[in-house]
Design a protein around this motif. Structure first.
Motif, PDB file in Angstrom:
ATOM      1  N   GLU A   5       6.067   5.686 -17.977  1.00 12.11           N
ATOM      2  CA  GLU A   5       4.972   6.326 -18.656  1.00 12.11           C
ATOM      3  C   GLU A   5       4.444   7.433 -17.919  1.00 12.11           C
ATOM      4  O   GLU A   5       3.426   7.939 -18.435  1.00 12.11           O
ATOM      5  CB  GLU A   5       3.762   5.213 -18.406  1.00 12.11           C
ATOM      6  CG  GLU A   5       4.253   3.786 -19.156  1.00 12.11           C
ATOM      7  CD  GLU A   5       4.473   3.778 -20.446  1.00 12.11           C
ATOM      8  OE1 GLU A   5       3.681   4.695 -21.311  1.00 12.11           O
ATOM      9  OE2 GLU A   5       5.242   3.015 -20.977  1.00 12.11           O
ATOM     10  N   GLY A   6       5.232   7.953 -16.814  1.00 11.19           N
ATOM     11  CA  GLY A   6       4.683   9.582 -16.415  1.00 11.19           C
ATOM     12  C   GLY A   6       3.168   9.038 -15.733  1.00 11.19           C
ATOM     13  O   GLY A   6       2.888   8.121 -15.090  1.00 11.19           O
ATOM     14  N   ASP A   7       2.484  10.162 -16.260  1.00  7.03           N
ATOM     15  CA  ASP A   7       1.191  10.216 -15.570  1.00  7.03           C
ATOM     16  C   ASP A   7       0.310   9.696 -16.435  1.00  7.03           C
ATOM     17  O   ASP A   7      -1.131   9.936 -16.135  1.00  7.03           O
ATOM     18  CB  ASP A   7       0.739  11.719 -15.134  1.00  7.03           C
ATOM     19  CG  ASP A   7       1.905  12.210 -14.184  1.00  7.03           C
ATOM     20  OD1 ASP A   7       2.200  11.255 -13.089  1.00  7.03           O
ATOM     21  OD2 ASP A   7       2.002  13.400 -13.977  1.00  7.03           O
ATOM     22  N   SER A   8       0.449   8.918 -17.143  1.00 11.13           N
ATOM     23  CA  SER A   8      -0.735   7.968 -18.236  1.00 11.13           C
ATOM     24  C   SER A   8      -1.344   7.307 -17.178  1.00 11.13           C
ATOM     25  O   SER A   8      -1.199   6.960 -16.333  1.00 11.13           O
ATOM     26  CB  SER A   8      -0.029   7.487 -19.259  1.00 11.13           C
ATOM     27  OG  SER A   8       0.676   6.323 -18.740  1.00 11.13           O
ATOM     28  N   PRO A   9      -2.801   7.125 -17.655  1.00 14.12           N
ATOM     29  CA  PRO A   9      -3.837   6.566 -16.724  1.00 14.12           C
ATOM     30  C   PRO A   9      -3.472   5.041 -16.955  1.00 14.12           C
ATOM     31  O   PRO A   9      -2.842   4.438 -17.606  1.00 14.12           O
ATOM     32  CB  PRO A   9      -5.025   6.692 -17.562  1.00 14.12           C
ATOM     33  CG  PRO A   9      -5.014   7.902 -18.322  1.00 14.12           C
ATOM     34  CD  PRO A   9      -3.593   8.072 -19.047  1.00 14.12           C
ATOM     35  N   LEU A  10      -3.518   4.713 -15.587  1.00 15.32           N
ATOM     36  CA  LEU A  10      -3.501   3.149 -15.224  1.00 15.32           C
ATOM     37  C   LEU A  10      -4.560   2.476 -14.668  1.00 15.32           C
ATOM     38  O   LEU A  10      -5.041   3.196 -13.608  1.00 15.32           O
ATOM     39  CB  LEU A  10      -1.998   2.944 -14.586  1.00 15.32           C
ATOM     40  CG  LEU A  10      -1.805   1.620 -14.272  1.00 15.32           C
ATOM     41  CD1 LEU A  10      -1.565   0.642 -15.249  1.00 15.32           C
ATOM     42  CD2 LEU A  10      -0.665   1.571 -12.930  1.00 15.32           C
ATOM     43  N   VAL A  11      -5.081   1.484 -15.080  1.00 11.73           N
ATOM     44  CA  VAL A  11      -6.301   0.606 -14.333  1.00 11.73           C
ATOM     45  C   VAL A  11      -5.683  -0.569 -13.756  1.00 11.73           C
ATOM     46  O   VAL A  11      -5.028  -1.375 -14.510  1.00 11.73           O
ATOM     47  CB  VAL A  11      -7.383   0.529 -15.370  1.00 11.73           C
ATOM     48  CG1 VAL A  11      -8.446  -0.203 -14.794  1.00 11.73           C
ATOM     49  CG2 VAL A  11      -8.122   1.816 -16.019  1.00 11.73           C
ATOM     50  N   ILE A  12      -5.952  -0.586 -12.508  1.00  7.55           N
ATOM     51  CA  ILE A  12      -5.661  -1.946 -11.805  1.00  7.55           C
ATOM     52  C   ILE A  12      -6.930  -2.589 -11.526  1.00  7.55           C
ATOM     53  O   ILE A  12      -8.046  -2.050 -10.788  1.00  7.55           O
ATOM     54  CB  ILE A  12      -4.826  -1.417 -10.598  1.00  7.55           C
ATOM     55  CG1 ILE A  12      -3.327  -0.824 -10.863  1.00  7.55           C
ATOM     56  CG2 ILE A  12      -4.565  -2.905  -9.732  1.00  7.55           C
ATOM     57  CD1 ILE A  12      -2.587  -0.578  -9.753  1.00  7.55           C
ATOM     58  N   TRP A  13      -7.039  -3.720 -11.511  1.00  5.48           N
ATOM     59  CA  TRP A  13      -8.137  -4.685 -11.210  1.00  5.48           C
ATOM     60  C   TRP A  13      -7.696  -6.204 -10.625  1.00  5.48           C
ATOM     61  O   TRP A  13      -6.551  -6.506 -10.717  1.00  5.48           O
ATOM     62  CB  TRP A  13      -9.245  -4.917 -12.414  1.00  5.48           C
ATOM     63  CG  TRP A  13      -8.432  -5.636 -13.514  1.00  5.48           C
ATOM     64  CD1 TRP A  13      -7.638  -5.095 -14.503  1.00  5.48           C
ATOM     65  CD2 TRP A  13      -8.295  -7.176 -14.070  1.00  5.48           C
ATOM     66  NE1 TRP A  13      -7.107  -5.950 -15.363  1.00  5.48           N
ATOM     67  CE2 TRP A  13      -7.443  -7.374 -15.085  1.00  5.48           C
ATOM     68  CE3 TRP A  13      -8.890  -8.145 -13.313  1.00  5.48           C
ATOM     69  CZ2 TRP A  13      -7.259  -8.518 -15.530  1.00  5.48           C
ATOM     70  CZ3 TRP A  13      -8.594  -9.622 -13.655  1.00  5.48           C
ATOM     71  CH2 TRP A  13      -7.954  -9.586 -14.969  1.00  5.48           C
ATOM     72  N   LYS A  14      -8.826  -6.547  -9.828  1.00  2.00           N
ATOM     73  CA  LYS A  14      -8.547  -7.727  -9.003  1.00  2.00           C
ATOM     74  C   LYS A  14      -9.542  -8.698  -9.334  1.00  2.00           C
ATOM     75  O   LYS A  14     -10.790  -8.161  -9.418  1.00  2.00           O
ATOM     76  CB  LYS A  14      -8.410  -7.435  -7.436  1.00  2.00           C
ATOM     77  CG  LYS A  14      -8.080  -8.629  -6.655  1.00  2.00           C
ATOM     78  CD  LYS A  14      -7.959  -8.372  -5.239  1.00  2.00           C
ATOM     79  CE  LYS A  14      -8.026  -9.421  -4.205  1.00  2.00           C
ATOM     80  NZ  LYS A  14      -9.310 -10.354  -4.422  1.00  2.00           N
ATOM     81  N   ALA A  15      -9.183  -9.855  -9.590  1.00  2.00           N
ATOM     82  CA  ALA A  15     -10.139 -11.052  -9.848  1.00  2.00           C
ATOM     83  C   ALA A  15     -10.047 -12.138  -8.697  1.00  2.00           C
ATOM     84  O   ALA A  15      -8.706 -12.549  -8.571  1.00  2.00           O
ATOM     85  CB  ALA A  15      -9.918 -11.704 -11.175  1.00  2.00           C
ATOM     86  N   ASP A  16     -10.951 -12.749  -8.302  1.00  2.00           N
ATOM     87  CA  ASP A  16     -11.061 -13.779  -7.338  1.00  2.00           C
ATOM     88  C   ASP A  16     -11.651 -15.063  -8.182  1.00  2.00           C
ATOM     89  O   ASP A  16     -12.448 -14.985  -8.706  1.00  2.00           O
ATOM     90  CB  ASP A  16     -11.531 -13.518  -6.157  1.00  2.00           C
ATOM     91  CG  ASP A  16     -11.633 -14.473  -4.842  1.00  2.00           C
ATOM     92  OD1 ASP A  16     -10.762 -15.266  -4.948  1.00  2.00           O
ATOM     93  OD2 ASP A  16     -12.490 -14.725  -4.394  1.00  2.00           O
ATOM     94  N   VAL A  17     -10.982 -16.134  -8.113  1.00  2.00           N
ATOM     95  CA  VAL A  17     -11.268 -17.667  -8.601  1.00  2.00           C
ATOM     96  C   VAL A  17     -12.068 -18.120  -7.476  1.00  2.00           C
ATOM     97  O   VAL A  17     -11.435 -18.493  -6.692  1.00  2.00           O
ATOM     98  CB  VAL A  17     -10.048 -18.164  -9.232  1.00  2.00           C
ATOM     99  CG1 VAL A  17     -10.869 -19.508  -9.799  1.00  2.00           C
ATOM    100  CG2 VAL A  17      -9.402 -17.465 -10.004  1.00  2.00           C
ATOM    101  N   SER A  18     -13.429 -18.138  -7.677  1.00  2.00           N
ATOM    102  CA  SER A  18     -14.201 -18.893  -6.594  1.00  2.00           C
ATOM    103  C   SER A  18     -14.053 -20.318  -6.596  1.00  2.00           C
ATOM    104  O   SER A  18     -13.733 -20.845  -7.471  1.00  2.00           O
ATOM    105  CB  SER A  18     -15.717 -18.648  -6.886  1.00  2.00           C
ATOM    106  OG  SER A  18     -16.563 -19.237  -6.041  1.00  2.00           O
ATOM    107  N   GLU A  19     -13.800 -20.933  -5.504  1.00  2.00           N
ATOM    108  CA  GLU A  19     -13.418 -22.335  -5.227  1.00  2.00           C
ATOM    109  C   GLU A  19     -12.350 -22.796  -6.082  1.00  2.00           C
ATOM    110  O   GLU A  19     -12.473 -23.964  -6.895  1.00  2.00           O
ATOM    111  CB  GLU A  19     -14.819 -23.204  -5.635  1.00  2.00           C
ATOM    112  CG  GLU A  19     -15.939 -22.940  -5.025  1.00  2.00           C
ATOM    113  CD  GLU A  19     -15.896 -23.406  -3.500  1.00  2.00           C
ATOM    114  OE1 GLU A  19     -15.083 -24.373  -3.275  1.00  2.00           O
ATOM    115  OE2 GLU A  19     -16.707 -22.895  -2.570  1.00  2.00           O
TER     116      GLU A  19
END
Length: 261
Positions: free
Chosen positions: A193-207
């Motif tokens: 994809e070259g330099d196309s924007p990329l969003v990385i996110w992290k989710a945490d599941v409580s308990e």
């Protein structure tokens, strides 16, 4: 090299999760206690199981026998691959919780038990004595960073520990995504994809583990005893040999849905 999550791919060939074996239904004492005290034993989860199953069906997950076994666990409670050695182990057993090391740990355990009762993971206090078929294992306040604590149940202590009922080979094979997998995926993404924007996110599941309900025939082994009061622990615990395997089975399907739906 595939950039698809190994955890998600694992679900394509994962084996069906077990239900309680026939031998568990020979434990008349446990069955009588469960059937006479349905107020103590409950299978509940915040997960919308029917929606979860419908999404997997609509997406055409290639291993329906596996995901249906996970949904069965969410509906009726999970069984942790255990052989409770009925007829060999004692029918009822108590492992005493040690006295907390200090007043802070003591208060933490009190507060945490009250919280677990409030959210429905623990039953209300049913008195000072165990009922037939019940096992109780010690609980501990384990320090965490920042001066906080975590409640851990010790399923590995004593002559009749719950973890001794679960063979390591039966719960082996958990496939977890790691930072190396993420790095490989990022490199391949940039190559394609070259330099196309990329969003990385992290989710945490409580308990997280606590959202997995256990089968009543296992709940009866998870009694929490503290200050002369008894509670049924209805949920998957931190400290069980099969706890990660149970949560992994569910979470791997969530990851599969996130990729393919």
């Amino acid at each position: 090299m595939s950039i698809i999550s190994p955890t998600a791919l694992w679900t394509k060939t994962a084996e069906v999760l077990p239900s309680p074996p026939a031998s568990e239904f020979l434990n008349i004492e446990a069955l009588k206690t469960i059937n006479s005290r349905l107020d103590l034993f409950r299978v509940d989860t915040p997960i919308k199981v029917n929606v979860f199953q419908s999404m997997l069906e609509a997406a055409g997950h290639p291993n329906p026998s596996f995901y249906l076994s996970v949904c069965t666990g969410l509906h009726h409670g999970f069984w942790p691959w255990a052989d409770t050695h009925y007829g060999e182990y004692l029918t009822t057993w108590e492992e005493t919780t040690p006295i907390p090391a200090n007043s802070e740990e003591h208060q933490f355990l009190r507060d945490q038990i009250a919280k677990e009762v409030r959210v429905g993971c623990y039953s209300f206090d049913f008195g000072p004595d165990l009922l037939p078929g019940m096992y109780t294992m010690p609980i501990h306040a384990v320090p965490k960073e920042g001066g906080k604590h975590r409640l851990v149940t010790n399923h590995s202590t004593g002559s009749f520990s719950l973890n001794s009922m679960i063979a390591k080979a039966d719960i082996a094979g958990v496939t977890l995504d790691n930072v190396q997998h993420l790095g490989n995926a990022l490199r391949q993404y940039r190559q394609h994809e070259g330099d196309s924007p990329l969003v990385i996110w992290k989710a945490d599941v409580s308990e997280a583990y606590r959202h997995m309900p256990m089968h009543p025939l296992w709940q009866i082994k998870q009694i929490v005893s503290f200050e002369g009061r008894q509670h049924v622990d209805r949920a998957n615990i931190f400290g069980g040999r099969a706890s990660q395997r149970i949560f992994h089975a569910f979470m791997s399907l969530i990851i599969w849905l996130a990729i393919f739906v």
